[in-house]
Design an enzyme around this catalytic site. Structure first.
Site, PDB file in Angstrom:
ATOM      1  N   ASP A  14       0.835  -1.217   0.000  1.00 13.59           N
ATOM      2  CA  ASP A  14       0.000   0.000   0.000  1.00 13.59           C
ATOM      3  C   ASP A  14       0.863   1.257   0.000  1.00 13.59           C
ATOM      4  OD1 ASP A  14      -2.385   1.363  -0.037  1.00 13.59           O
ATOM      5  OD2 ASP A  14      -2.646   1.318   2.145  1.00 13.59           O
ATOM      6  N   ARG A  27      -0.370   9.420  -9.653  1.00 17.22           N
ATOM      7  CA  ARG A  27      -0.494   8.165  -8.891  1.00 17.22           C
ATOM      8  C   ARG A  27       0.073   6.975  -9.673  1.00 17.22           C
ATOM      9  NH1 ARG A  27      -3.794   7.433  -4.744  1.00 17.22           N
ATOM     10  NH2 ARG A  27      -4.212   5.322  -5.442  1.00 17.22           N
ATOM     11  N   HIS A  31       2.541   3.416  -9.013  1.00 18.43           N
ATOM     12  CA  HIS A  31       2.284   2.000  -9.325  1.00 18.43           C
ATOM     13  C   HIS A  31       3.466   1.415 -10.103  1.00 18.43           C
ATOM     14  CE1 HIS A  31      -1.602   2.403  -7.632  1.00 18.43           C
ATOM     15  NE2 HIS A  31      -2.127   3.102  -8.604  1.00 18.43           N
ATOM     16  N   LEU A 125      10.734 -20.442  -4.881  1.00 20.09           N
ATOM     17  CA  LEU A 125       9.632 -19.675  -4.282  1.00 20.09           C
ATOM     18  C   LEU A 125       8.373 -19.752  -5.142  1.00 20.09           C
ATOM     19  CD1 LEU A 125       8.874 -17.197  -2.233  1.00 20.09           C
ATOM     20  CD2 LEU A 125       9.317 -15.787  -4.236  1.00 20.09           C
ATOM     21  N   ARG A 175       1.862  -4.853   6.154  1.00 23.90           N
ATOM     22  CA  ARG A 175       1.202  -3.798   5.387  1.00 23.90           C
ATOM     23  C   ARG A 175       2.087  -2.561   5.415  1.00 23.90           C
ATOM     24  NH1 ARG A 175      -4.920  -2.234   4.492  1.00 23.90           N
ATOM     25  NH2 ARG A 175      -4.606  -0.501   3.054  1.00 23.90           N
TER      26      ARG A 175
HETATM   27  C1  IPE Z   1      -5.451  -2.655  -0.304  1.00 20.80           C
HETATM   28  O1  IPE Z   1      -5.092  -1.324  -0.444  1.00 20.80           O
HETATM   29  C2  IPE Z   1      -5.457  -3.322  -1.653  1.00 20.80           C
HETATM   30  C3  IPE Z   1      -4.150  -3.495  -2.266  1.00 20.80           C
HETATM   31  C4  IPE Z   1      -2.988  -3.178  -1.752  1.00 20.80           C
HETATM   32  C5  IPE Z   1      -4.186  -4.096  -3.578  1.00 20.80           C
HETATM   33  P1  IPE Z   1      -6.199  -0.183  -0.601  1.00 20.80           P
HETATM   34  O2  IPE Z   1      -5.459   1.103  -0.698  1.00 20.80           O
HETATM   35  O3  IPE Z   1      -7.130  -0.501  -1.694  1.00 20.80           O
HETATM   36  O4  IPE Z   1      -6.993  -0.300   0.786  1.00 20.80           O
HETATM   37  P2  IPE Z   1      -7.829   0.780   1.598  1.00 20.80           P
HETATM   38  O5  IPE Z   1      -8.855   1.322   0.658  1.00 20.80           O
HETATM   39  O6  IPE Z   1      -6.869   1.835   2.045  1.00 20.80           O
HETATM   40  O7  IPE Z   1      -8.393   0.007   2.737  1.00 20.80           O
HETATM   41  C1  IPE Z   2      -1.514   0.242  -3.432  1.00 24.06           C
HETATM   42  O1  IPE Z   2      -1.268   1.600  -3.445  1.00 24.06           O
HETATM   43  C2  IPE Z   2      -1.682  -0.329  -4.803  1.00 24.06           C
HETATM   44  C3  IPE Z   2      -3.054  -0.741  -5.153  1.00 24.06           C
HETATM   45  C4  IPE Z   2      -4.068  -0.737  -4.348  1.00 24.06           C
HETATM   46  C5  IPE Z   2      -3.272  -1.203  -6.504  1.00 24.06           C
HETATM   47  P1  IPE Z   2      -2.464   2.634  -3.473  1.00 24.06           P
HETATM   48  O2  IPE Z   2      -2.851   2.879  -4.887  1.00 24.06           O
HETATM   49  O3  IPE Z   2      -3.568   2.182  -2.601  1.00 24.06           O
HETATM   50  O4  IPE Z   2      -1.763   3.931  -2.889  1.00 24.06           O
HETATM   51  P2  IPE Z   2      -2.382   4.897  -1.781  1.00 24.06           P
HETATM   52  O5  IPE Z   2      -2.774   4.046  -0.626  1.00 24.06           O
HETATM   53  O6  IPE Z   2      -3.549   5.584  -2.414  1.00 24.06           O
HETATM   54  O7  IPE Z   2      -1.262   5.828  -1.440  1.00 24.06           O
HETATM   55 MG    MG Z   3      -4.022   2.432  -0.656  1.00 21.88          MG
END
Ligand code: IPE
Ligand code: IPE
Ligand code: MG
Length: 227
Positions: A14, A27, A31, A125, A175
């Site tokens: 995350d 954003r 990724h 793995l 996380r």
């Molecule tokens: C969880 O992250 C899903 C992934 C890392 C793929 P999110 O960013 O979607 O989760 P919330 O919305 O903060 O709970």
């Molecule tokens: C996690 O990073 C990746 C996915 C959920 C695909 P986020 O896209 O949730 O990044 P934040 O949490 O908005 O910073």
């Molecule tokens: Mg997120």
């Protein structure tokens, strides 16, 4: 190997978006950077002798994001799997997917299946990507399978109908990004996982951070309800 060494590490990757925003980037740049870390951490886990690494890449709730971001993530995933095939084979990494991939485009589904097939004989793995994954969806599908097959509803049968049927329970659940929640990830499989919440955003996470977590894990006493 040390008896306490983790077999299965699971990561909620995350903070990609916030990492990018902090740098004045889109954003999507977060990724892209995050995908590089996936490769680093996978290679590292392979070298350490971890057996299973499950990475949360797209949740059942992530469909609620802007269409353009979803499209970008789908393209990135397809590109990642295409480029990564050689790397999986070189590093003896077996690729698997969990989640309901039937919601993805045909091309992406084919790429996922092909990567699974081509790496099926790798003995190092196992890297598992959670794709359109949500625990509630997975458990619901598992119970539906039991009903269709007219099987008894017990823990063993539920377990064997989950997407993770042949994968051991999670030892370490990490996380990144400072959020302290599970967001519908491996709820059943993490019943007795040791939890680690890291402040860093996913693109900043390194193999040294993982080493620190494993060192900490090895020192923890896991009682599993006993004394
Ligand atoms: C969880 O992250 C899903 C992934 C890392 C793929 P999110 O960013 O979607 O989760 P919330 O919305 O903060 O709970
Ligand atoms: C996690 O990073 C990746 C996915 C959920 C695909 P986020 O896209 O949730 O990044 P934040 O949490 O908005 O910073
Ligand atoms: Mg997120």
């Amino acid at each position: 190997m040390n008896n306490n060494f983790p077999k299965h590490i699971a990561i909620i990757m995350d903070g990609n978006g916030r990492w990018a925003k902090q740098r004045g980037l889109k954003r999507t740049a977060g990724h892209e950077e995050g995908a590089k870390v996936v490769r680093d951490i996978t290679t590292h886990c392979g070298k350490l002798g971890v057996e299973f690494l499950t990475l949360y890449a797209f949740s059942t709730e992530n469909w609620s994001r802007p269409k353009l971001e979803i499209e970008f993530l789908m393209k990135l995933l397809e590109k990642y799997l295409t480029n990564e095939l050689e790397v999986y084979l070189q590093n003896n990494v077996r690729f698997q997917a969990i989640g309901d991939i039937s919601k993805f485009s045909n091309a992406l589904q084919k790429r996922i299946t092909l990567t699974q097939e081509k790496t099926a004989k790798c003995t190092g793995l196992t890297q598992i990507l959670a794709l359109n994954y949500g625990s509630r969806n997975e458990i619901t599908r598992a119970v539906q399978k039991l009903v269709v097959q007219n099987l008894a509803v017990n823990e063993e049968n539920i377990n064997s109908c989950l997407d993770t049927a042949h994968i051991p329970d999670v030892d370490i659940l990490i996380r990144t990004s400072g959020e302290v929640r599970l967001s519908n990830f491996l709820l059943w499989q993490s019943a007795y996982a040791e939890l680690f919440f890291v402040q860093k955003y996913w693109p900043e996470f390194t193999s040294y951070d993982l080493d620190d977590i494993i060192d900490d894990f090895i020192k923890r006493e896991r009682r599993f309800g006993s004394v």
